[in-house]
Design a protein around this motif. Structure first.
Motif, PDB file in Angstrom:
ATOM      1  N   ILE A  59      12.949   2.271   5.971  1.00  0.00           N
ATOM      2  CA  ILE A  59      11.885   2.414   4.984  1.00  0.00           C
ATOM      3  C   ILE A  59      10.537   2.685   5.642  1.00  0.00           C
ATOM      4  O   ILE A  59       9.683   3.377   5.069  1.00  0.00           O
ATOM      5  CB  ILE A  59      11.806   1.175   4.063  1.00  0.00           C
ATOM      6  N   ASP A  60      10.351   2.172   6.875  1.00  0.00           N
ATOM      7  CA  ASP A  60       9.108   2.479   7.592  1.00  0.00           C
ATOM      8  C   ASP A  60       9.041   3.958   7.939  1.00  0.00           C
ATOM      9  O   ASP A  60       7.978   4.584   7.837  1.00  0.00           O
ATOM     10  CB  ASP A  60       9.009   1.636   8.857  1.00  0.00           C
ATOM     11  N   LYS A  61      10.170   4.533   8.358  1.00  0.00           N
ATOM     12  CA  LYS A  61      10.199   5.953   8.694  1.00  0.00           C
ATOM     13  C   LYS A  61       9.922   6.812   7.464  1.00  0.00           C
ATOM     14  O   LYS A  61       9.433   7.939   7.581  1.00  0.00           O
ATOM     15  CB  LYS A  61      11.553   6.334   9.290  1.00  0.00           C
ATOM     16  N   CYS A  62      10.219   6.270   6.293  1.00  0.00           N
ATOM     17  CA  CYS A  62       9.958   7.006   5.051  1.00  0.00           C
ATOM     18  C   CYS A  62       8.543   6.783   4.537  1.00  0.00           C
ATOM     19  O   CYS A  62       8.166   7.309   3.486  1.00  0.00           O
ATOM     20  CB  CYS A  62      10.970   6.599   3.984  1.00  0.00           C
ATOM     21  N   GLY A  63       7.770   5.960   5.246  1.00  0.00           N
ATOM     22  CA  GLY A  63       6.372   5.763   4.896  1.00  0.00           C
ATOM     23  C   GLY A  63       6.121   4.828   3.738  1.00  0.00           C
ATOM     24  O   GLY A  63       5.047   4.857   3.127  1.00  0.00           O
ATOM     25  N   ILE A  64       7.103   3.971   3.401  1.00  0.00           N
ATOM     26  CA  ILE A  64       6.914   3.068   2.259  1.00  0.00           C
ATOM     27  C   ILE A  64       7.072   1.600   2.651  1.00  0.00           C
ATOM     28  O   ILE A  64       7.274   0.744   1.797  1.00  0.00           O
ATOM     29  CB  ILE A  64       7.887   3.403   1.108  1.00  0.00           C
ATOM     30  N   THR A 107      13.210  -3.754  -2.737  1.00  0.00           N
ATOM     31  CA  THR A 107      12.474  -3.099  -3.812  1.00  0.00           C
ATOM     32  C   THR A 107      11.212  -2.450  -3.255  1.00  0.00           C
ATOM     33  O   THR A 107      10.613  -2.943  -2.296  1.00  0.00           O
ATOM     34  CB  THR A 107      12.074  -4.091  -4.918  1.00  0.00           C
ATOM     35  N   ALA A 108      10.836  -1.343  -3.854  1.00  0.00           N
ATOM     36  CA  ALA A 108       9.559  -0.688  -3.556  1.00  0.00           C
ATOM     37  C   ALA A 108       8.777  -0.689  -4.852  1.00  0.00           C
ATOM     38  O   ALA A 108       9.150   0.004  -5.804  1.00  0.00           O
ATOM     39  CB  ALA A 108       9.776   0.734  -3.044  1.00  0.00           C
ATOM     40  N   ASP A 109       7.695  -1.491  -4.883  1.00  0.00           N
ATOM     41  CA  ASP A 109       7.012  -1.770  -6.145  1.00  0.00           C
ATOM     42  C   ASP A 109       8.057  -2.358  -7.100  1.00  0.00           C
ATOM     43  O   ASP A 109       8.624  -3.378  -6.805  1.00  0.00           O
ATOM     44  CB  ASP A 109       6.340  -0.515  -6.686  1.00  0.00           C
ATOM     45  N   SER A 110       8.342  -1.726  -8.218  1.00  0.00           N
ATOM     46  CA  SER A 110       9.338  -2.274  -9.149  1.00  0.00           C
ATOM     47  C   SER A 110      10.678  -1.547  -9.073  1.00  0.00           C
ATOM     48  O   SER A 110      11.582  -1.836  -9.855  1.00  0.00           O
ATOM     49  CB  SER A 110       8.801  -2.190 -10.583  1.00  0.00           C
ATOM     50  N   THR A 111      10.829  -0.631  -8.124  1.00  0.00           N
ATOM     51  CA  THR A 111      12.053   0.161  -8.007  1.00  0.00           C
ATOM     52  C   THR A 111      13.028  -0.514  -7.054  1.00  0.00           C
ATOM     53  O   THR A 111      12.676  -0.837  -5.914  1.00  0.00           O
ATOM     54  CB  THR A 111      11.744   1.577  -7.491  1.00  0.00           C
ATOM     55  N   VAL A 112      14.263  -0.731  -7.501  1.00  0.00           N
ATOM     56  CA  VAL A 112      15.291  -1.315  -6.645  1.00  0.00           C
ATOM     57  C   VAL A 112      15.863  -0.222  -5.746  1.00  0.00           C
ATOM     58  O   VAL A 112      16.405   0.773  -6.225  1.00  0.00           O
ATOM     59  CB  VAL A 112      16.420  -1.959  -7.475  1.00  0.00           C
ATOM     60  N   ILE A 125      22.757  -1.153   2.160  1.00  0.00           N
ATOM     61  CA  ILE A 125      23.143  -0.110   1.218  1.00  0.00           C
ATOM     62  C   ILE A 125      21.894   0.318   0.461  1.00  0.00           C
ATOM     63  O   ILE A 125      21.241  -0.497  -0.189  1.00  0.00           O
ATOM     64  CB  ILE A 125      24.218  -0.613   0.237  1.00  0.00           C
ATOM     65  N   ILE A 126      21.549   1.602   0.562  1.00  0.00           N
ATOM     66  CA  ILE A 126      20.305   2.113  -0.026  1.00  0.00           C
ATOM     67  C   ILE A 126      20.598   3.349  -0.868  1.00  0.00           C
ATOM     68  O   ILE A 126      21.300   4.266  -0.419  1.00  0.00           O
ATOM     69  CB  ILE A 126      19.276   2.450   1.067  1.00  0.00           C
ATOM     70  N   SER A 127      20.056   3.367  -2.070  1.00  0.00           N
ATOM     71  CA  SER A 127      20.143   4.547  -2.926  1.00  0.00           C
ATOM     72  C   SER A 127      19.182   5.607  -2.412  1.00  0.00           C
ATOM     73  O   SER A 127      17.967   5.388  -2.356  1.00  0.00           O
ATOM     74  CB  SER A 127      19.789   4.180  -4.376  1.00  0.00           C
ATOM     75  N   LEU A 128      19.711   6.761  -2.021  1.00  0.00           N
ATOM     76  CA  LEU A 128      18.842   7.820  -1.509  1.00  0.00           C
ATOM     77  C   LEU A 128      17.933   8.370  -2.600  1.00  0.00           C
ATOM     78  O   LEU A 128      16.793   8.759  -2.339  1.00  0.00           O
ATOM     79  CB  LEU A 128      19.684   8.935  -0.898  1.00  0.00           C
ATOM     80  N   GLU A 129      18.430   8.406  -3.820  1.00  0.00           N
ATOM     81  CA  GLU A 129      17.597   8.893  -4.929  1.00  0.00           C
ATOM     82  C   GLU A 129      16.366   8.007  -5.096  1.00  0.00           C
ATOM     83  O   GLU A 129      15.241   8.504  -5.227  1.00  0.00           O
ATOM     84  CB  GLU A 129      18.413   8.907  -6.221  1.00  0.00           C
ATOM     85  N   GLN A 130      16.571   6.692  -5.091  1.00  0.00           N
ATOM     86  CA  GLN A 130      15.445   5.770  -5.266  1.00  0.00           C
ATOM     87  C   GLN A 130      14.544   5.753  -4.032  1.00  0.00           C
ATOM     88  O   GLN A 130      13.318   5.660  -4.153  1.00  0.00           O
ATOM     89  CB  GLN A 130      15.969   4.353  -5.557  1.00  0.00           C
ATOM     90  N   LEU A 131      15.154   5.857  -2.848  1.00  0.00           N
ATOM     91  CA  LEU A 131      14.363   5.865  -1.618  1.00  0.00           C
ATOM     92  C   LEU A 131      13.451   7.081  -1.569  1.00  0.00           C
ATOM     93  O   LEU A 131      12.240   6.964  -1.352  1.00  0.00           O
ATOM     94  CB  LEU A 131      15.297   5.850  -0.408  1.00  0.00           C
ATOM     95  N   LEU A 132      14.017   8.265  -1.783  1.00  0.00           N
ATOM     96  CA  LEU A 132      13.222   9.491  -1.715  1.00  0.00           C
ATOM     97  C   LEU A 132      12.223   9.558  -2.865  1.00  0.00           C
ATOM     98  O   LEU A 132      11.118  10.079  -2.709  1.00  0.00           O
ATOM     99  CB  LEU A 132      14.141  10.709  -1.727  1.00  0.00           C
ATOM    100  N   GLY A 133      12.607   8.998  -4.026  1.00  0.00           N
ATOM    101  CA  GLY A 133      11.699   8.991  -5.160  1.00  0.00           C
ATOM    102  C   GLY A 133      10.508   8.074  -4.965  1.00  0.00           C
ATOM    103  O   GLY A 133       9.476   8.235  -5.623  1.00  0.00           O
ATOM    104  N   SER A 134      10.633   7.107  -4.063  1.00  0.00           N
ATOM    105  CA  SER A 134       9.539   6.166  -3.798  1.00  0.00           C
ATOM    106  C   SER A 134       8.559   6.679  -2.758  1.00  0.00           C
ATOM    107  O   SER A 134       7.490   6.104  -2.578  1.00  0.00           O
ATOM    108  CB  SER A 134      10.110   4.820  -3.322  1.00  0.00           C
ATOM    109  N   MET A 135       8.935   7.757  -2.081  1.00  0.00           N
ATOM    110  CA  MET A 135       8.032   8.349  -1.094  1.00  0.00           C
ATOM    111  C   MET A 135       6.913   9.087  -1.811  1.00  0.00           C
ATOM    112  O   MET A 135       7.132   9.733  -2.829  1.00  0.00           O
ATOM    113  CB  MET A 135       8.810   9.282  -0.168  1.00  0.00           C
ATOM    114  N   ALA A 152       1.343  12.917   4.108  1.00  0.00           N
ATOM    115  CA  ALA A 152       1.688  13.217   5.493  1.00  0.00           C
ATOM    116  C   ALA A 152       2.361  12.021   6.150  1.00  0.00           C
ATOM    117  O   ALA A 152       1.940  10.878   5.959  1.00  0.00           O
ATOM    118  CB  ALA A 152       0.423  13.597   6.271  1.00  0.00           C
ATOM    119  N   ARG A 153       3.404  12.290   6.918  1.00  0.00           N
ATOM    120  CA  ARG A 153       4.147  11.229   7.582  1.00  0.00           C
ATOM    121  C   ARG A 153       3.609  10.951   8.984  1.00  0.00           C
ATOM    122  O   ARG A 153       4.144  10.124   9.696  1.00  0.00           O
ATOM    123  CB  ARG A 153       5.629  11.621   7.668  1.00  0.00           C
ATOM    124  N   TYR A 154       2.581  11.663   9.394  1.00  0.00           N
ATOM    125  CA  TYR A 154       2.042  11.504  10.734  1.00  0.00           C
ATOM    126  C   TYR A 154       0.574  11.102  10.646  1.00  0.00           C
ATOM    127  O   TYR A 154      -0.147  11.508   9.749  1.00  0.00           O
ATOM    128  CB  TYR A 154       2.162  12.807  11.533  1.00  0.00           C
TER     129      TYR A 154
END
Length: 244
Positions: free
Chosen positions: A72-77, A101-106, A132-142, A146-148
């Motif tokens: 999740i750190d690599k995804c910036g969240i 969870t990211a904010d209210s998203t599981v 176990i991580i949902s890629l849809e929710q992970l990418l949607g929370s980004m 900029a990641r750098y």
């Protein structure tokens, strides 16, 4: 059409354990299919999932949590992600797993697989840990930002805090208190949990590494001491004290 990636991952773990590979780390990105109704003519929901598995010497809940934090750190969240105790997932050991969870998203779950699950695969003495991580929710929370970012110009001040709190106090609650009280806090990381001698019954000790850094100058020892003092006072207000 798999409804869960756990069984196929456990097949891999069992194969390795039975071949005397007594430690391992594996991952898979796969698709799960979840029925939306009893109607066989209705297409199921398709969900892309990341599953990471760890077992063997040195692996525990905290190494699994570390894997999740790295992702999740690599995804910036990482700054908006929390871990909260999870007790209602039958696949995991109650009290040894957490919901992400990211904010209210599981986002998903991490922790120790239930011993009965391992027993079902003939490796009941092996403790298996999964993320176990949902890629849809992970990418949607980004955020899409900029990641750098530029390397820091000024040195960090690192302080360790070993705390004593009630057994029912979640690490996430303590991190929230620290985050709210510590100015110039760059990161806070749990690195140890202890229960036993020198810790009162019904209590546990949690140790954190706090990294402090100013964007426009070097933190002095006096400034760092004042920040840590405010953190200690905020924790004390919640009956969380320094370990002595």
């Amino acid at each position: 059409m798999r409804t869960s990636l756990i069984p196929s991952m456990m097949d891999i773990v069992a194969l390795n354990v039975n071949n005397r590979n007594m430690s391992g780390r594996f991952f898979e990105i796969g698709r799960e299919y979840h029925p939306l109704s009893d109607d066989v003519n209705q297409l199921p929901a398709e969900k892309d999932v990341l599953i990471c598995t760890l077992y063997g010497e040195g692996e525990d809940f905290f190494t699994a949590k570390g894997v999740a934090e790295e992702i999740i750190d690599k995804c910036g969240i990482g700054d908006k992600t929390k871990f909260t105790a999870l007790t209602d997932n039958g696949s995991f050991h109650s009290g040894r797993c957490a919901r992400l969870t990211a904010d209210s998203t599981v986002l998903g779950v991490c922790g120790e697989l239930h011993p009965q699950v391992a027993e079902n695969y003939g490796i009941g003495k092996t403790r298996v840990y999964m993320v176990i991580i949902s890629l849809e929710q992970l990418l949607g929370s980004m955020t899409g930002e900029a990641r750098y970012k530029a390397l820091p110009k000024f040195p960090a001040s690192v302080r360790d805090l070993s705390l004593v709190c009630g057994e029912d106090v979640a690490s996430g609650e303590i991190i929230d208190i620290i985050t709210g009280a510590a100015k110039h806090l760059e990161s806070v990381q749990l690195f140890d949990m202890y229960k036993g001698e020198q810790i009162p019954e019904g209590k546990k000790s949690l140790s954190y590494k706090l990294t402090l850094r100013k964007a426009d100058g070097t933190l002095t020892d006096e400034e760092s001491d004042r920040i840590i003092g405010k953190v200690i006072n905020a924790l004390a207000a919640k009956d969380i004290t320094l370990r002595v």
